[in-house]
Design a protein around this motif. Structure first.
Motif, PDB file in Angstrom:
ATOM      1  N   PRO A 202     -30.676 -59.246   3.457  1.00 45.75           N
ATOM      2  CA  PRO A 202     -32.212 -58.931   4.107  1.00 45.75           C
ATOM      3  C   PRO A 202     -31.355 -57.811   5.565  1.00 45.75           C
ATOM      4  CG  PRO A 202     -30.802 -60.896   4.774  1.00 45.75           C
ATOM      5  CD  PRO A 202     -30.321 -60.590   3.891  1.00 45.75           C
ATOM      6  N   VAL A 203     -30.951 -58.074   5.513  1.00 43.51           N
ATOM      7  CA  VAL A 203     -30.074 -56.847   7.051  1.00 43.51           C
ATOM      8  C   VAL A 203     -29.850 -55.752   5.650  1.00 43.51           C
ATOM      9  CG1 VAL A 203     -28.997 -55.018   8.834  1.00 43.51           C
ATOM     10  CG2 VAL A 203     -29.297 -57.986   8.250  1.00 43.51           C
ATOM     11  N   VAL A 204     -29.894 -55.550   4.774  1.00 49.46           N
ATOM     12  CA  VAL A 204     -29.910 -53.829   4.411  1.00 49.46           C
ATOM     13  C   VAL A 204     -31.305 -53.562   4.064  1.00 49.46           C
ATOM     14  CG1 VAL A 204     -29.428 -52.711   2.370  1.00 49.46           C
ATOM     15  CG2 VAL A 204     -27.471 -54.081   3.126  1.00 49.46           C
ATOM     16  N   MET A 205     -32.089 -54.430   3.400  1.00 46.86           N
ATOM     17  CA  MET A 205     -33.556 -54.716   2.903  1.00 46.86           C
ATOM     18  C   MET A 205     -33.329 -54.012   3.643  1.00 46.86           C
ATOM     19  SD  MET A 205     -33.456 -57.524   0.397  1.00 46.86           S
ATOM     20  CE  MET A 205     -36.038 -57.236  -0.060  1.00 46.86           C
ATOM     21  N   MET A 206     -34.123 -54.780   5.064  1.00 48.96           N
ATOM     22  CA  MET A 206     -34.769 -54.215   7.020  1.00 48.96           C
ATOM     23  C   MET A 206     -34.116 -52.918   7.432  1.00 48.96           C
ATOM     24  SD  MET A 206     -35.506 -58.206   8.842  1.00 48.96           S
ATOM     25  CE  MET A 206     -34.383 -59.106   8.317  1.00 48.96           C
ATOM     26  N   THR A 207     -33.070 -52.260   7.198  1.00 49.48           N
ATOM     27  CA  THR A 207     -32.102 -51.361   7.716  1.00 49.48           C
ATOM     28  C   THR A 207     -33.567 -50.063   6.602  1.00 49.48           C
ATOM     29  OG1 THR A 207     -30.335 -52.089   8.098  1.00 49.48           O
ATOM     30  CG2 THR A 207     -30.695 -49.622   7.369  1.00 49.48           C
ATOM     31  N   LYS A 208     -33.331 -50.067   5.106  1.00 48.12           N
ATOM     32  CA  LYS A 208     -33.884 -49.012   4.170  1.00 48.12           C
ATOM     33  C   LYS A 208     -35.267 -49.520   4.518  1.00 48.12           C
ATOM     34  CE  LYS A 208     -35.968 -48.847  -0.409  1.00 48.12           C
ATOM     35  NZ  LYS A 208     -35.603 -48.535  -1.557  1.00 48.12           N
ATOM     36  N   GLU A 209     -36.104 -50.527   5.292  1.00 47.39           N
ATOM     37  CA  GLU A 209     -37.915 -50.526   5.571  1.00 47.39           C
ATOM     38  C   GLU A 209     -37.568 -49.869   6.969  1.00 47.39           C
ATOM     39  OE1 GLU A 209     -39.061 -54.503   6.555  1.00 47.39           O
ATOM     40  OE2 GLU A 209     -41.483 -53.861   6.117  1.00 47.39           O
ATOM     41  N   SER A 210     -36.625 -49.558   7.565  1.00 52.89           N
ATOM     42  CA  SER A 210     -37.278 -49.364   9.522  1.00 52.89           C
ATOM     43  C   SER A 210     -36.592 -47.577   8.998  1.00 52.89           C
ATOM     44  CB  SER A 210     -36.216 -49.928   9.978  1.00 52.89           C
ATOM     45  OG  SER A 210     -36.361 -49.602  11.102  1.00 52.89           O
ATOM     46  N   VAL A 211     -36.168 -47.367   7.921  1.00 51.87           N
ATOM     47  CA  VAL A 211     -35.617 -46.075   7.824  1.00 51.87           C
ATOM     48  C   VAL A 211     -36.790 -45.059   7.327  1.00 51.87           C
ATOM     49  CG1 VAL A 211     -34.215 -43.812   6.624  1.00 51.87           C
ATOM     50  CG2 VAL A 211     -33.127 -45.854   8.713  1.00 51.87           C
ATOM     51  N   ASP A 212     -37.500 -45.957   6.455  1.00 49.94           N
ATOM     52  CA  ASP A 212     -38.835 -45.670   5.761  1.00 49.94           C
ATOM     53  C   ASP A 212     -39.876 -45.403   6.458  1.00 49.94           C
ATOM     54  OD1 ASP A 212     -37.777 -44.992   2.959  1.00 49.94           O
ATOM     55  OD2 ASP A 212     -37.877 -47.363   2.348  1.00 49.94           O
ATOM     56  N   ARG A 213     -40.065 -46.196   7.517  1.00 51.45           N
ATOM     57  CA  ARG A 213     -40.985 -46.145   8.628  1.00 51.45           C
ATOM     58  C   ARG A 213     -40.648 -44.835   8.951  1.00 51.45           C
ATOM     59  NH1 ARG A 213     -44.773 -50.213  10.370  1.00 51.45           N
ATOM     60  NH2 ARG A 213     -44.142 -51.121   8.647  1.00 51.45           N
ATOM     61  N   SER A 214     -39.999 -44.272   9.346  1.00 52.58           N
ATOM     62  CA  SER A 214     -39.961 -43.116  10.138  1.00 52.58           C
ATOM     63  C   SER A 214     -40.467 -42.311   9.083  1.00 52.58           C
ATOM     64  CB  SER A 214     -38.699 -42.927  10.636  1.00 52.58           C
ATOM     65  OG  SER A 214     -37.821 -41.717   9.172  1.00 52.58           O
ATOM     66  N   TYR A 215     -41.085 -42.015   8.460  1.00 54.01           N
ATOM     67  CA  TYR A 215     -41.557 -40.959   6.936  1.00 54.01           C
ATOM     68  C   TYR A 215     -43.385 -41.106   7.637  1.00 54.01           C
ATOM     69  CZ  TYR A 215     -38.061 -39.282   4.908  1.00 54.01           C
ATOM     70  OH  TYR A 215     -36.685 -37.967   4.844  1.00 54.01           O
ATOM     71  N   GLU A 216     -43.517 -42.455   7.959  1.00 51.68           N
ATOM     72  CA  GLU A 216     -44.776 -42.696   7.938  1.00 51.68           C
ATOM     73  C   GLU A 216     -45.908 -42.737   9.279  1.00 51.68           C
ATOM     74  OE1 GLU A 216     -44.412 -46.670   5.559  1.00 51.68           O
ATOM     75  OE2 GLU A 216     -43.164 -45.279   4.141  1.00 51.68           O
ATOM     76  N   THR A 217     -45.038 -42.652  10.028  1.00 47.62           N
ATOM     77  CA  THR A 217     -45.470 -42.895  11.844  1.00 47.62           C
ATOM     78  C   THR A 217     -44.546 -41.779  12.674  1.00 47.62           C
ATOM     79  OG1 THR A 217     -46.264 -44.651  12.669  1.00 47.62           O
ATOM     80  CG2 THR A 217     -44.023 -44.840  12.646  1.00 47.62           C
ATOM     81  N   THR A 218     -45.456 -42.062  13.983  1.00 49.20           N
ATOM     82  CA  THR A 218     -44.717 -41.362  14.769  1.00 49.20           C
ATOM     83  C   THR A 218     -43.856 -41.781  15.925  1.00 49.20           C
ATOM     84  OG1 THR A 218     -45.661 -43.217  16.456  1.00 49.20           O
ATOM     85  CG2 THR A 218     -47.457 -40.954  15.444  1.00 49.20           C
ATOM     86  N   LEU A 219     -42.860 -41.150  16.488  1.00 47.77           N
ATOM     87  CA  LEU A 219     -41.453 -41.742  16.769  1.00 47.77           C
ATOM     88  C   LEU A 219     -41.595 -42.994  17.489  1.00 47.77           C
ATOM     89  CD1 LEU A 219     -38.281 -41.236  17.549  1.00 47.77           C
ATOM     90  CD2 LEU A 219     -39.416 -39.217  18.813  1.00 47.77           C
ATOM     91  N   ALA A 220     -43.026 -42.875  18.757  1.00 42.88           N
ATOM     92  CA  ALA A 220     -43.137 -44.334  19.250  1.00 42.88           C
ATOM     93  C   ALA A 220     -43.298 -44.847  18.764  1.00 42.88           C
ATOM     94  CB  ALA A 220     -43.895 -43.977  20.185  1.00 42.88           C
ATOM     95  N   GLU A 221     -43.618 -45.206  17.214  1.00 43.17           N
ATOM     96  CA  GLU A 221     -44.526 -46.268  16.978  1.00 43.17           C
ATOM     97  C   GLU A 221     -43.160 -47.143  15.609  1.00 43.17           C
ATOM     98  OE1 GLU A 221     -46.704 -48.675  16.195  1.00 43.17           O
ATOM     99  OE2 GLU A 221     -47.913 -47.427  18.069  1.00 43.17           O
ATOM    100  N   GLY A 222     -42.385 -46.365  15.394  1.00 44.22           N
ATOM    101  CA  GLY A 222     -41.629 -45.832  14.799  1.00 44.22           C
ATOM    102  C   GLY A 222     -40.272 -46.862  15.440  1.00 44.22           C
ATOM    103  N   ILE A 223     -39.819 -46.555  17.011  1.00 49.83           N
ATOM    104  CA  ILE A 223     -39.140 -46.642  17.254  1.00 49.83           C
ATOM    105  C   ILE A 223     -39.995 -48.509  17.681  1.00 49.83           C
ATOM    106  CG2 ILE A 223     -38.055 -47.026  20.160  1.00 49.83           C
ATOM    107  CD1 ILE A 223     -37.232 -44.975  18.685  1.00 49.83           C
ATOM    108  N   ARG A 224     -40.909 -48.373  17.648  1.00 45.38           N
ATOM    109  CA  ARG A 224     -40.957 -50.281  18.647  1.00 45.38           C
ATOM    110  C   ARG A 224     -41.020 -50.592  17.032  1.00 45.38           C
ATOM    111  NH1 ARG A 224     -45.329 -48.260  22.106  1.00 45.38           N
ATOM    112  NH2 ARG A 224     -46.626 -47.454  20.751  1.00 45.38           N
ATOM    113  N   PHE A 225     -41.485 -50.543  15.662  1.00 44.76           N
ATOM    114  CA  PHE A 225     -41.418 -51.078  14.556  1.00 44.76           C
ATOM    115  C   PHE A 225     -39.773 -51.270  15.120  1.00 44.76           C
ATOM    116  CE2 PHE A 225     -39.333 -51.185  10.081  1.00 44.76           C
ATOM    117  CZ  PHE A 225     -40.557 -52.222   9.682  1.00 44.76           C
ATOM    118  N   GLU A 226     -38.603 -50.362  15.136  1.00 43.68           N
ATOM    119  CA  GLU A 226     -36.949 -50.838  15.107  1.00 43.68           C
ATOM    120  C   GLU A 226     -36.553 -51.565  15.685  1.00 43.68           C
ATOM    121  OE1 GLU A 226     -34.261 -47.160  15.103  1.00 43.68           O
ATOM    122  OE2 GLU A 226     -34.259 -49.096  16.640  1.00 43.68           O
ATOM    123  N   ARG A 227     -37.510 -51.654  16.987  1.00 44.52           N
ATOM    124  CA  ARG A 227     -36.838 -53.131  17.681  1.00 44.52           C
ATOM    125  C   ARG A 227     -38.028 -54.071  17.668  1.00 44.52           C
ATOM    126  NH1 ARG A 227     -36.265 -49.995  22.402  1.00 44.52           N
ATOM    127  NH2 ARG A 227     -34.827 -48.681  20.888  1.00 44.52           N
TER     128      ARG A 227
END
Ligand code: CAA
Length: 257
Positions: A202-227
């Motif tokens: 699950p950690v591997v999959m969420m890492t992938k999901e979180s890195v991929d999010r950086s392509y699809e959103t603003t930095l602030a939204e991406g950081i919020r998602f990661e947090r």
């Protein structure tokens, strides 16, 4: 299920898919694309698989979409059949996919490699988007993903001229994560995949999901998602195991919980 255009193997916790249309330099026809999607979906569902390696032959990862299959299409057929769209299943897979690329990765082959999570390239690898020479534009994400990988100037030059990039240039430009001697490519890719597959799934999959999010959103939204995802990790037994093992000075035993 039996496959005619790919080979599918399990190597411990790693799923290995080898494109296998040698006479056509692994050109991506609809049969191959269908089989690839089926094999990837099966590995995604298989709880024992933690990482996937996608590779081709020594001569070609894939020389593009199958030109002979596409040649007779008219607009209506391309649109109704939704030409190329089934290949998007690769980028929707939730488990990490490593592209191990030797030889030609052209057109849809380069685009397929870019749909994976990172590319390990043999020193023989050659990347390119030669679609313009065929009177079309890249159709599997080349104009978008290549631009994000290597920047506008180089992507524009590659797409407008169709020239190929060798492995060294691809590494320098950020298209590939590492260049490896061709003879060691598969062994190294499987080693890296093994390492990933040993971590908490699950950690591997969420890492992938979180890195991929950086392509699809603003930095602030991406950081919020990661947090949010980071905080959620503390609901996992694997977080407790990982941090306890560190303090106990032992190797963690992740249980994917
Ligand atoms: N589709 C169908 N068949 C292909 C192919 C492709 N993309 N690439 C190679 N082949 C076939 C060749 O037709 C040839 O078959 P025959 O023996 O039956 O003639 C066989 O594979 C071997 O190829 P070559 O004889 O051409 O091998 P080579 O070593 O001389 O050249 C190459 C290698 C430079 C890769 C050359 O094959 C080539 O230029 N291929 C086409 C590359 C290309 O234009 N790719 C983009 C496709 S369009 C696309 O991908 C659209 C998209 O974005 C989705």
């Amino acid at each position: 299920m039996g496959y005619d255009n790919i080979r599918v193997e399990k190597r411990g916790k790693v799923g290995l898919i080898t494109l296998d249309r040698p006479k056509a330099l692994n050109a991506l026809n609809s049969a191959l694309i269908g089989e690839l999607g089926t094999a990837l979906d099966a590995f995604e569902k298989d709880e024992r698989i933690g990482c996937i390696v996608l590779t081709g032959s020594e001569k070609a990862f894939a020389a593009g979409a199958d030109i002979k299959e596409m040649q007779p299409h008219d607009f209506a057929k391309a649109y109704i059949d939704d030409l190329i769209t089934p290949l998007d299943r690769v980028s929707r897979n939730r488990k990490p996919i490593i592209a191990a690329v030797a030889g030609y990765a052209l057109g849809g082959g380069c685009e397929l490699a870019m749909m994976c999570d990172f590319i390990l390239a043999a020193d023989t690898a050659k990347f390119g988007q030669p679609e313009i020479t065929l009177g079309v534009i890249p159709g599997a994400g080349g104009t978008q993903r290549l631009t994000r990988f290597v920047g506008k100037s180089k992507a524009m030059e590659m797409c407008l001229t169709g020239r190929m990039m060798d492995a060294e240039e691809a590494e320098r430009s950020g298209l590939v994560s590492r260049v490896i001697p061709a003879n060691d490519l598969l062994e190294e890719a499987l080693k890296v995949a093994d390492k990933i597959a040993d971590f908490s799934l699950p950690v591997v999959m969420m890492t992938k999901e979180s890195v991929d999010r950086s392509y699809e959103t603003t930095l602030a939204e991406g950081i919020r998602f990661e947090r949010r995802v980071f905080h959620a990790m503390f609901a996992l037994e694997d977080q407790n195991e990982g941090m306890t093992a560190f303090t106990d000075k032992r190797k963690p035993q992740f249980t994917n919980k």
